[in-house]
Design a protein around this motif. Sequence first.
Motif: not given
Length: 207
Positions: A9-11, A53-66
């Motif tokens: 699942r998503g980190f 920071l990565d989690m914050e960015r993923q939160g904005r993108d809907g966790n699609r690109n992690s």
Amino acid sequence: MHINDIQVRGFSSSDIAGFLEYWYDSDPAFLRSLGVNPAKLPQRKKMREMLELDMERQGRDGNRNSALLAIALQGTTVGVHELTHLAPRTGGNGLSFESGIMHAHIWRPENRGQGIALVSYVRAMQEYFRRFGLDAVLFESPIHNPAANGVKSKLGIGASGEGRMHWPLLDGPVRTLRYRVTPGELPAIEQRMRRAWTELRHRVEEC
Ligand SMILES: CC(C)(COP(=O)(O)OP(=O)(O)OC[C@H]1O[C@@H](n2cnc3c(N)ncnc32)[C@H](O)[C@@H]1OP(=O)(O)O)[C@@H](O)C(=O)NCCC(=O)NCCS
């Protein structure tokens, strides 16, 4: 243990503590056995900030690109898969990639050798193909890592040759076996995974 007890699942932010414990509290001899030089890891605080920071960015993108995925056992995160060296598709939109190198880390020794990776590798490859539109998932597995190579062998993924990793965290170049998996190969790999899983469960029950 049931095959559905293992999920990818998503980190998420709640997984950061386990990630940091693995890299900073493991026995240095264990990290060296992976070829990693613990002194070359970024400071723990810096690593936490990068993950946050990565989690914050993923939160904005809907966790699609992690490129980080959590491996969960009965709902608890026990390790991660990671995709590095993402090769952008020529003329692409920056969201689609030709290939990436996949890694696996099951954090605690008691969770290793139970077939968790057998299942999680397949689930993670499915997710990486979906997230990044890859033509292939690549592996560079240290030649002297029987578990990392054993998983591929049980999944029927044959090595395409030998390579050498020269990554900043490593003590020096590490000899590897190279593997390449395309999306079309996944259904057969999944079938082999299910067969190997059933055999493993029978073996465990007989013990
Ligand atoms: C590599 C790793 C992800 C494999 O995950 P795992 O869940 O332990 O692997 P599995 O239980 O699915 O093992 C699959 C096969 O690998 C082989 N294997 C596993 N551990 C082994 C070991 N210590 N020695 C020899 N073979 C081993 C076996 O063939 C096993 O099949 P089996 O069921 O017949 O015993 C995990 O061991 C791990 O995180 N190790 C530490 C980090 C690491 O080495 N990462 C990879 C490269 S840097």
